[in-house]
Scaffold this motif. Structure first.
Motif, short mmCIF file in Angstrom:
data_model
loop_
_atom_site.label_atom_id
_atom_site.label_comp_id
_atom_site.label_asym_id
_atom_site.label_seq_id
_atom_site.Cartn_x
_atom_site.Cartn_y
_atom_site.Cartn_z
N ALA A 166 0.86 -1.20 0.07
CA ALA A 166 -0.02 0.00 -0.04
C ALA A 166 0.89 1.23 0.14
O ALA A 166 0.47 2.11 -0.63
CB ALA A 166 -1.06 0.04 1.19
N SER A 167 1.93 1.32 0.78
CA SER A 167 2.93 2.52 0.74
C SER A 167 3.55 2.95 -0.50
O SER A 167 3.83 3.71 -0.83
CB SER A 167 3.74 2.45 1.79
N HIS A 168 3.74 1.71 -1.18
CA HIS A 168 4.52 1.73 -2.67
C HIS A 168 3.38 2.27 -3.80
O HIS A 168 3.78 3.08 -4.35
CB HIS A 168 4.94 0.49 -3.31
N LEU A 169 2.18 1.85 -3.40
CA LEU A 169 1.17 2.44 -4.36
C LEU A 169 0.75 3.97 -4.04
O LEU A 169 0.30 4.59 -4.76
CB LEU A 169 -0.31 1.68 -3.86
N ALA A 170 0.67 4.31 -2.69
CA ALA A 170 0.54 5.55 -2.23
C ALA A 170 1.68 6.48 -3.11
O ALA A 170 1.28 7.61 -3.69
CB ALA A 170 0.70 5.78 -0.69
N GLU A 171 2.96 6.05 -2.91
CA GLU A 171 4.03 6.88 -3.60
C GLU A 171 4.04 6.85 -4.83
O GLU A 171 4.10 7.97 -5.61
CB GLU A 171 5.29 6.23 -3.03
N LEU A 172 3.53 5.75 -5.74
CA LEU A 172 3.29 5.83 -7.18
C LEU A 172 2.34 6.60 -7.64
O LEU A 172 2.45 7.64 -8.34
CB LEU A 172 3.28 4.41 -7.46
N LEU A 173 1.24 6.75 -6.91
CA LEU A 173 0.11 7.56 -7.19
C LEU A 173 0.48 9.02 -6.90
O LEU A 173 0.12 9.77 -7.72
CB LEU A 173 -1.13 7.19 -6.46
N ALA A 174 1.07 9.09 -5.98
CA ALA A 174 1.76 10.86 -5.58
C ALA A 174 2.51 11.10 -6.67
O ALA A 174 2.39 12.50 -7.17
CB ALA A 174 2.39 10.88 -4.18
N ALA A 175 3.42 10.17 -7.00
CA ALA A 175 4.51 10.59 -8.26
C ALA A 175 3.81 10.96 -9.50
O ALA A 175 4.07 11.88 -10.14
CB ALA A 175 5.36 9.58 -8.29
N CYS A 176 2.73 10.06 -9.76
CA CYS A 176 1.95 10.21 -10.96
C CYS A 176 1.20 11.48 -11.16
O CYS A 176 1.05 12.16 -11.91
CB CYS A 176 1.11 9.06 -11.27
N ALA A 177 0.66 11.82 -10.03
CA ALA A 177 -0.21 12.85 -10.03
C ALA A 177 0.83 14.20 -10.11
O ALA A 177 0.32 15.27 -10.70
CB ALA A 177 -0.69 13.28 -8.25
N ALA A 178 2.07 14.22 -9.63
CA ALA A 178 3.00 15.33 -10.12
C ALA A 178 3.15 15.23 -11.69
O ALA A 178 3.38 16.54 -12.14
CB ALA A 178 4.14 14.97 -9.18
N GLY A 179 3.21 14.40 -12.12
CA GLY A 179 3.43 13.99 -13.39
C GLY A 179 2.49 14.83 -14.28
O GLY A 179 2.48 15.09 -15.35
N LEU A 180 1.34 14.77 -13.78
CA LEU A 180 0.23 15.10 -14.57
C LEU A 180 -0.28 16.52 -14.04
O LEU A 180 -1.45 17.02 -14.61
CB LEU A 180 -1.25 14.16 -14.19
N ALA A 181 0.43 17.09 -13.06
CA ALA A 181 -0.09 18.37 -12.73
C ALA A 181 0.08 19.51 -13.87
O ALA A 181 0.94 19.48 -14.84
CB ALA A 181 0.76 18.63 -11.47
N ASP A 182 -0.65 20.41 -13.89
CA ASP A 182 -0.95 21.51 -14.91
C ASP A 182 -1.02 21.22 -16.07
O ASP A 182 -0.83 21.76 -17.14
CB ASP A 182 0.52 22.27 -14.71
N LEU A 183 -1.52 19.87 -16.45
CA LEU A 183 -1.89 19.26 -17.93
C LEU A 183 -3.13 19.65 -18.29
O LEU A 183 -4.07 19.17 -17.34
CB LEU A 183 -1.65 17.83 -17.94
N HIS A 184 -3.49 20.37 -18.98
CA HIS A 184 -4.86 20.69 -19.46
C HIS A 184 -5.10 19.86 -20.81
O HIS A 184 -4.82 20.29 -22.00
CB HIS A 184 -4.95 22.10 -19.75
N ASP A 185 -5.80 18.82 -20.73
CA ASP A 185 -5.72 17.79 -21.80
C ASP A 185 -7.04 16.94 -21.60
O ASP A 185 -7.16 16.59 -20.26
CB ASP A 185 -4.57 16.99 -21.84
N ASP A 186 -7.53 16.43 -22.51
CA ASP A 186 -8.71 15.20 -22.21
C ASP A 186 -7.75 13.79 -22.51
O ASP A 186 -7.19 13.78 -23.50
CB ASP A 186 -9.85 15.22 -23.33
N LEU A 187 -8.04 13.17 -21.40
CA LEU A 187 -7.73 11.82 -21.23
C LEU A 187 -8.27 10.51 -21.16
O LEU A 187 -9.52 10.94 -20.46
CB LEU A 187 -6.34 11.72 -20.31
N GLY A 188 -8.17 9.50 -21.51
CA GLY A 188 -8.78 8.20 -21.00
C GLY A 188 -9.84 7.73 -21.71
O GLY A 188 -10.43 6.80 -21.43
#
Ligand code: ZN
Length: 199
Positions: free
Chosen positions: A96-118
């Motif tokens: 769970a702690s690895h998942l939390a760190e990966l999600l936080a890291a991914c959130a930083a990667g997506l920050a300030d992106l104005h895009d339609d995804l998914g």
């Protein structure tokens, strides 16, 4: 010296694992090295990934806008992804702690992106517009969390790289048969010869 971003260096099968594999010989502290040691490699990696990961990226071209600022964001995701997926291969579950760190890291990667995804046919968004490397890396890593895909994640029996096994019978052992498979075979042959010689 500049890295030559050959297809072998994209043996991970998905962008997130290709990036995880930019640390070579990770398990050997004396010999390990980092292909992203120089931030200038990010743009060169992004250009190669745009071609070699075209299918995963839905044709989007990857760009690096500010290499020195991008590097820590990419490295954080890389280390978090390696930790989570390596353990998942070995234990079959996520810490769970690895998942939390990966999600936080991914959130930083997506920050300030104005895009339609998914969307289902284009998880990485509109193919026409370029996409920042760190955002693409976040999407790739998040996509890999899907249990069906995570169950296909492997560790190469020779070099220790992570890769996604998309073979029909899920039997791949090497990240790249042509490189790691052959090296292992050659080594076995060498050891057998030695045994014969030493009787
Ligand atoms: Zn390998």
């Amino acid at each position: 010296m500049a890295v030559s971003w050959t297809p072998h260096r994209f043996s991970g099968g998905v962008l997130a694992l290709d990036v995880a594999n930019t640390v070579v010989l990770r398990g050997d502290p004396k010999r390990r090295f980092d292909r992203f040691e120089d931030a200038a490699e990010l743009a060169r990696f992004a250009a190669a990934a745009s071609l070699l990961r075209r299918e995963e990226l839905g044709g989007r071209t990857l760009v690096v806008e500010d290499a020195p600022a991008t590097l820590p964001v990419v490295l954080r995701m890389r280390e978090a992804a390696d930790l989570l997926f390596r353990r998942a291969v070995l234990s079959g579950s996520m810490d769970a702690s690895h998942l939390a760190e990966l999600l936080a890291a991914c959130a930083a990667g997506l920050a300030d992106l104005h895009d339609d995804l998914g969307s289902l046919d284009r998880p990485f968004g509109d193919a026409v517009a370029p996409l920042r490397l760190e955002a693409a890396l976040a999407i790739s890593a998040i996509t890999l969390l899907e249990p069906q895909r995570m169950a296909r994640t492997r560790i190469c029996g020779h070099c220790g790289w992570l890769f996604l096994d998309l073979s029909r019978n899920r039997s791949r052992v090497w990240c790249d048969m042509a490189v790691c498979g052959n090296r292992r075979k050659a080594r076995r042959h060498y050891l057998r010869q030695k045994e014969v010689q030493h009787g």
